[in-house]
Design an enzyme around this catalytic site. Structure first.
Site, PDB file in Angstrom:
ATOM      1  N   ALA A  44      -6.931   5.969   9.846  1.00 48.90           N
ATOM      2  CA  ALA A  44      -5.888   6.001   8.825  1.00 48.90           C
ATOM      3  C   ALA A  44      -6.394   5.303   7.571  1.00 48.90           C
ATOM      4  CB  ALA A  44      -4.620   5.315   9.337  1.00 48.90           C
ATOM      5  N   CYS A 102       2.119   7.141  10.183  1.00 45.93           N
ATOM      6  CA  CYS A 102       1.954   7.667   8.827  1.00 45.93           C
ATOM      7  C   CYS A 102       2.984   8.743   8.489  1.00 45.93           C
ATOM      8  CB  CYS A 102       0.539   8.204   8.619  1.00 45.93           C
ATOM      9  SG  CYS A 102      -0.741   6.969   8.933  1.00 45.93           S
ATOM     10  N   VAL A 136       4.566   4.023   8.017  1.00 41.53           N
ATOM     11  CA  VAL A 136       4.257   2.985   8.995  1.00 41.53           C
ATOM     12  C   VAL A 136       2.959   3.302   9.741  1.00 41.53           C
ATOM     13  CG1 VAL A 136       5.642   4.134  10.790  1.00 41.53           C
ATOM     14  CG2 VAL A 136       5.175   1.673  10.970  1.00 41.53           C
ATOM     15  N   THR A 137       2.198   2.263  10.061  1.00 46.13           N
ATOM     16  CA  THR A 137       1.041   2.414  10.932  1.00 46.13           C
ATOM     17  C   THR A 137       0.924   1.185  11.819  1.00 46.13           C
ATOM     18  OG1 THR A 137      -1.274   3.118  11.042  1.00 46.13           O
ATOM     19  CG2 THR A 137      -0.744   1.363   9.477  1.00 46.13           C
ATOM     20  N   ALA A 191      -8.510   2.030   8.756  1.00 51.61           N
ATOM     21  CA  ALA A 191      -8.427   1.530  10.129  1.00 51.61           C
ATOM     22  C   ALA A 191      -8.940   2.617  11.061  1.00 51.61           C
ATOM     23  CB  ALA A 191      -6.993   1.158  10.481  1.00 51.61           C
ATOM     24  N   GLY A 217      -4.982   3.678   3.764  1.00 51.49           N
ATOM     25  CA  GLY A 217      -3.879   3.306   2.890  1.00 51.49           C
ATOM     26  C   GLY A 217      -4.394   2.371   1.813  1.00 51.49           C
ATOM     27  N   ARG A 236       0.846  -1.194   0.000  1.00 46.07           N
ATOM     28  CA  ARG A 236       0.000   0.000   0.000  1.00 46.07           C
ATOM     29  C   ARG A 236       0.878   1.240   0.000  1.00 46.07           C
ATOM     30  NH1 ARG A 236       1.012   2.300   4.641  1.00 46.07           N
ATOM     31  NH2 ARG A 236       1.235   1.084   6.555  1.00 46.07           N
TER      32      ARG A 236
END
Length: 303
Positions: free
Chosen positions: A216, A247, A152-153, A231, A218, A148
């Site tokens: 978030a 993010c 980072v998440t 999410a 993506g 995606r």
């Protein structure tokens, strides 16, 4: 070495995952037919009528709407690599139906998967390790590189994750439009279910309540079939976010629905399962309405 989720063998992809009986259970209600939850703005308890269940947006009654299979696992915690395998399998089948020629499209339905994950970090294809507050080899929890967009998440229990696999040839072939549309769906769901006033922030993908990011987004795309998704922090333990720059956005914090509601109600105790059910029902209702989909609950995830 960080494992690449797309390279992981997922034998579970070819199994039948039973539709959880718990996910079909009705919400518990207090006397008078009201949900036992105060609204964020202090306007009193939320009426049962304020939360629309999945049933009205499902089935063939919605004439003219595009069919969308709904796999409701929103009460289940599903390993990340399993859900990633499901998406990849669905996308590969759908790509074969649309072909390379943009005039060829035998793809007649979309897919929506709702679930939770165990604690996991995912790194987007543009990830910069400077947004990790730890060495990759010493990650405090499971971590995966995926395809995606974005940085980072974190995913974990109490976070509602929706994975729509949509053919944008039947919507609008514009990825920015799609992301903004998902943001709008979340904003309307939070307002209708919890009286939470969420918003966009210019230049930052996601949904915000004040300075806190609560959702978030993506995505990635293949032949105009989009996948991955959103999410929403419902009752999420936010501690793991402290080990990353979510993010890649510095100077801002993350929040959850439960945290926001408790602050507005002076710390009143809230039922986690009920909050998750309400968030799920409101979100899929708004999703189906905006994208004009007829959600058809599927009893099995058969891939």
């Amino acid at each position: 070495m960080v494992p690449a989720a797309m390279a992981v063998s997922v034998p579970f992809c070819h199994a039948v995952l039973p539709f959880p009986a718990a996910a079909r259970a009705p919400l518990a209600r207090s006397r008078g037919g009201r949900l036992g939850l105060a609204s964020c703005c202090g306007a009193g308890p939320i009426s049962a009528n304020a939360v629309t269940c999945a049933a009205p947006v499902a089935g063939a009654a919605r004439v003219g709407r595009r069919r969308c299979e709904l796999f409701d696992l929103h009460r289940q915690v599903v390993p990340y690599v399993d859900s990633w395998g499901w998406q990849k399998s669905i996308v590969e089948r759908r790509k074969a139906l649309v072909g390379i020629d943009t005039d060829t499209d035998e793809d007649h339905s979309d897919t929506l998967i709702a679930l939770q994950h165990p604690p996991v970090y995912t790194l987007g294809n543009g990830n910069d390790e400077k947004y990790l507050n730890f060495n990759l080899e010493d990650s405090p929890i499971e971590i995966h590189r995926i395809d995606r967009a974005g940085q980072v998440t974190y995913h974990g229990p109490g976070q509602l994750v929706l994975y729509p696999v949509l053919n944008l040839r039947h919507q609008k072939k514009d990825l920015v439009w799609y992301q903004r549309s998902i943001e709008g769906v979340i904003i309307r769901a939070l307002q209708s279910a919890f009286s939470i006033k969420a918003a966009r922030i210019d230049g930052l993908t996601g949904v915000w309540v004040g300075d806190q990011k609560v959702a978030a987004i993506g995505i990635t795309c293949a032949r105009w079939i989009v996948y991955h998704g959103l999410a929403l922090n419902v009752t999420t333990d936010l501690t793991p976010f402290e080990h990353i720059v979510p993010c890649g956005i510095k100077g801002r914090s993350v929040g959850s629905i439960k945290q926001i509601l408790q602050k507005a109600s002076s710390g009143r105790e809230l039922n986690d399962a009920e909050l998750m059910d309400i968030a799920y029902e409101s979100l899929i209702k708004e999703f189906a309405e905006f994208f004009q989909l007829s959600l058809e609950p599927s009893p099995d995830l058969l891939l």
